[in-house]
Design a protein around this motif. Sequence first.
Motif, PDB file in Angstrom:
ATOM      1  N   GLY A  18       0.832  -1.215   0.000  1.00 30.60           N
ATOM      2  CA  GLY A  18       0.000   0.000   0.000  1.00 30.60           C
ATOM      3  C   GLY A  18       0.855   1.249   0.000  1.00 30.60           C
ATOM      4  O   GLY A  18       0.558   2.223  -0.695  1.00 30.60           O
ATOM      5  N   ARG A  21       2.216   1.716  -3.493  1.00 32.15           N
ATOM      6  CA  ARG A  21       1.191   2.248  -4.402  1.00 32.15           C
ATOM      7  C   ARG A  21       1.013   3.754  -4.228  1.00 32.15           C
ATOM      8  O   ARG A  21       0.700   4.471  -5.169  1.00 32.15           O
ATOM      9  CB  ARG A  21      -0.159   1.560  -4.168  1.00 32.15           C
ATOM     10  N   MET A  22       1.208   4.220  -2.996  1.00 39.26           N
ATOM     11  CA  MET A  22       1.045   5.641  -2.693  1.00 39.26           C
ATOM     12  C   MET A  22       2.343   6.426  -2.929  1.00 39.26           C
ATOM     13  O   MET A  22       2.382   7.625  -2.694  1.00 39.26           O
ATOM     14  CB  MET A  22       0.613   5.820  -1.229  1.00 39.26           C
ATOM     15  N   THR A  59      -5.012   1.867   7.628  1.00 40.91           N
ATOM     16  CA  THR A  59      -6.024   1.515   6.634  1.00 40.91           C
ATOM     17  C   THR A  59      -6.486   2.764   5.892  1.00 40.91           C
ATOM     18  O   THR A  59      -6.572   2.771   4.663  1.00 40.91           O
ATOM     19  CB  THR A  59      -7.216   0.800   7.302  1.00 40.91           C
ATOM     20  N   GLY A  60      -6.747   3.831   6.644  1.00 40.63           N
ATOM     21  CA  GLY A  60      -7.178   5.081   6.025  1.00 40.63           C
ATOM     22  C   GLY A  60      -6.068   5.765   5.244  1.00 40.63           C
ATOM     23  O   GLY A  60      -6.279   6.219   4.126  1.00 40.63           O
ATOM     24  N   LEU A  62      -3.345   4.577   3.814  1.00 39.59           N
ATOM     25  CA  LEU A  62      -2.909   3.892   2.600  1.00 39.59           C
ATOM     26  C   LEU A  62      -4.058   3.461   1.699  1.00 39.59           C
ATOM     27  O   LEU A  62      -3.841   2.867   0.646  1.00 39.59           O
ATOM     28  CB  LEU A  62      -2.051   2.674   2.967  1.00 39.59           C
ATOM     29  N   GLY A  63      -5.291   3.744   2.125  1.00 36.67           N
ATOM     30  CA  GLY A  63      -6.448   3.378   1.307  1.00 36.67           C
ATOM     31  C   GLY A  63      -6.590   1.876   1.143  1.00 36.67           C
ATOM     32  O   GLY A  63      -6.947   1.387   0.076  1.00 36.67           O
ATOM     33  N   LEU A  64      -6.312   1.147   2.225  1.00 31.41           N
ATOM     34  CA  LEU A  64      -6.388  -0.315   2.178  1.00 31.41           C
ATOM     35  C   LEU A  64      -7.827  -0.775   2.326  1.00 31.41           C
ATOM     36  O   LEU A  64      -8.642  -0.131   2.976  1.00 31.41           O
ATOM     37  CB  LEU A  64      -5.541  -0.926   3.301  1.00 31.41           C
ATOM     38  N   SER A  65      -8.119  -1.906   1.758  1.00 31.10           N
ATOM     39  CA  SER A  65      -9.436  -2.516   1.880  1.00 31.10           C
ATOM     40  C   SER A  65      -9.592  -3.085   3.290  1.00 31.10           C
ATOM     41  O   SER A  65      -8.723  -3.815   3.769  1.00 31.10           O
ATOM     42  CB  SER A  65      -9.560  -3.642   0.851  1.00 31.10           C
ATOM     43  N   SER A  66     -10.690  -2.751   3.941  1.00 26.91           N
ATOM     44  CA  SER A  66     -10.953  -3.284   5.288  1.00 26.91           C
ATOM     45  C   SER A  66     -10.981  -4.808   5.269  1.00 26.91           C
ATOM     46  O   SER A  66     -10.484  -5.460   6.188  1.00 26.91           O
ATOM     47  CB  SER A  66     -12.276  -2.762   5.828  1.00 26.91           C
TER      48      SER A  66
END
Length: 93
Positions: A18, A21-22, A59-60, A62-66
């Motif tokens: 993640g 990706r960022m 999670t927030g 890196l915009g990870l899926s919960s």
Amino acid sequence: MTTQNFELTQFGELCRNGRARMHMTRPEMVRKLMVTARYVSDIEAGKRRPSEEYVCKITGLLGLSSHDVKSAIKADELVGLPVTENVIPFRVV
């Protein structure tokens, strides 16, 4: 100088991917999360469990899926990560 090899946990790998990706470096992430580099390294290497607060923040950030986060943490728990003091276990429901 020796280098220490370690295997990332599933949660650690998810976070590292993640971050990539960022286009974010670990020091940038550490600053944004307001934690130490050692804390992040220990979590990614499975030396300590992430707190619930850390899991929510990462999670927030890196915009990870919960769903992916919960699955990774559950898989890591099955392997048997060490429990450290002052850590709130992340409950998977």
